[in-house]
Design an enzyme around this catalytic site. Structure first.
Site, PDB file in Angstrom:
ATOM      1  N   ALA A 124      -3.765 -21.920 -43.487  1.00  0.00           N
ATOM      2  CA  ALA A 124      -4.749 -20.872 -43.645  1.00  0.00           C
ATOM      3  C   ALA A 124      -4.460 -19.861 -42.650  1.00  0.00           C
ATOM      4  O   ALA A 124      -5.163 -19.212 -41.721  1.00  0.00           O
ATOM      5  CB  ALA A 124      -6.281 -21.639 -43.268  1.00  0.00           C
TER       6      ALA A 124
ATOM      7  N   TYR B 244       8.341  -8.566 -50.719  1.00  0.00           N
ATOM      8  CA  TYR B 244       8.084  -8.883 -49.167  1.00  0.00           C
ATOM      9  C   TYR B 244       8.748  -7.654 -48.535  1.00  0.00           C
ATOM     10  O   TYR B 244      10.193  -7.804 -48.534  1.00  0.00           O
ATOM     11  CB  TYR B 244       8.538 -10.138 -48.919  1.00  0.00           C
ATOM     12  CG  TYR B 244       7.868 -11.393 -49.522  1.00  0.00           C
ATOM     13  CD1 TYR B 244       6.497 -11.333 -49.961  1.00  0.00           C
ATOM     14  CD2 TYR B 244       8.376 -12.537 -49.515  1.00  0.00           C
ATOM     15  CE1 TYR B 244       5.789 -12.384 -50.608  1.00  0.00           C
ATOM     16  CE2 TYR B 244       7.396 -13.696 -50.117  1.00  0.00           C
ATOM     17  CZ  TYR B 244       6.414 -13.427 -50.461  1.00  0.00           C
ATOM     18  OH  TYR B 244       5.611 -14.563 -51.030  1.00  0.00           O
TER      19      TYR B 244
END
Length: 336
Positions: A209, A54
């Site tokens: 989502a 990340y």
């Protein structure tokens, strides 16, 4: 905050895990990131998930700074290994013994801790013998650098093979970290049954989502300025699969369902994944502290069965259920 056991282990984690993918070290300034971590601690979140990839290790550094001074025994800190980091040389990715042993030391230094509670294989490495990978994980555990081992986006067959080797080597796989939401249910037919059989829990990412289930994206309209769908650093690519008008129209049908439970659409989305008894925790990120306060409301919510059925009816055939999509998450060749 409620807590659940992680797999067939004695480790308890918070139902909401704070994750810093796509935020710390990239989208969010460091001081704001620290405010988000503080907000997470304030509402009772004790579990924090990151990965060396990340922001090319910067997310781990930011999280380590944000948690400095906290009582280590009161936290569960998770990180991952697999994707390319650093200068991205020929051994700077994958699950080889070399990369695992070097990566865990780098992660611990950046996180400012002597150990991580959970060290996860960020994908399955098709280029390294599984025996080599699992032996390296066993040695990481024996060295006290990680207390438990988990995986991310492994298929049911991969989970079974990995679990068998782990048991032979004297440890166990206790967690799987897949994508899971009302719209993305590909783990339900194969991964979840195998996990129940093996004593593995899910720590699910993207329960909203990529933000689509918040309801902020309207069919036929441009995405709001500054939203993930406009992020050219990676967010727009990840969310694109959900951005067609048919899906967005179906998502809007969830609004009255959320209101009937006195929840926001985001809270409904997080509460929905937590109804699955194989899910130990939902990963939730934040770019503002108030988002943490909103999402934590989903912990402890019970959605009645008739409402769960209404959600299925509202979404209809826009839900992705193909179990083969899990295997597609692992590159055929080691990334570089």
């Amino acid at each position: 905050m409620d807590f659940r056991y992680l797999g067939n282990s004695g480790l308890k984690i918070s139902e909401i895990t704070y994750g810093n993918w796509l935020t710390h070290g990239s989208q969010v300034e460091n001081d704001v990131a620290k405010e988000c971590v503080r907000a997470a601690l304030d509402v009772g979140i004790t579990t924090f998930d990151t990965a060396d990839v990340y922001a090319n290790t910067q997310a781990e550094t930011v999280l380590g700074e944000a948690l400095r001074g906290e009582r280590r025994q009161s936290l569960e800190i998770f990180t991952k290994v697999y994707w390319p980091t650093g200068p991205k040389g020929h051994n700077d990715s994958g699950l080889s013994r070399k990369h695992i042993m070097e990566s865990i030391d780098g992660s611990l230094q950046r996180l400012q801790t002597d150990y991580v509670d959970l060290y996860q294989a960020h994908r399955y490495d098709t280029c390294t013998p599984l025996e080599e990978t699992m032996q390296a994980f066993a040695d990481v555990v024996r060295a006290g650098k990680a207390l438990y081992i988990g995986v991310s986006e492994w298929t049911a067959d991969q989970l079974r093979a990995g679990s068998e080797l782990a048991r032979e080597l004297g440890f166990q796989l206790i967690s799987s970290q897949p994508q899971y939401s009302m719209l993305w249910r590909v783990i339900e037919d194969e991964v979840v049954p195998a996990s129940r059989e093996l004593g593995i829990s899910q720590i699910v990412w993207s329960p909203m989502a990529q933000g689509v289930l918040s309801g902020k994206y309207q069919p036929g309209q441009a995405p709001p300025a500054g939203s993930r769908a406009t992020d050219e650093k990676g967010g727009a690519d990840m969310i694109s699969r959900f951005m067609d008008d048919k899906t967005l129209t179906a998502v809007q049908r969830l609004r009255p369902i959320a209101e009937s439970l006195d929840l926001t659409m985001s809270q409904l989305a997080v509460a929905w994944v937590l109804q699955n008894d194989n899910v130990a925790s939902a990963l939730v990120g934040a770019s503002r502290p108030e988002q943490v306060h909103e999402n934590v409301v989903a912990a402890g919510v019970t959605i009645p069965e008739d409402v769960m059925a209404s959600i299925d009816e509202a979404l209809g055939d826009v839900v992705e259920r193909d179990a083969a999509r899990t295997a597609q998450q692992a590159p055929a060749q080691r990334p570089s």
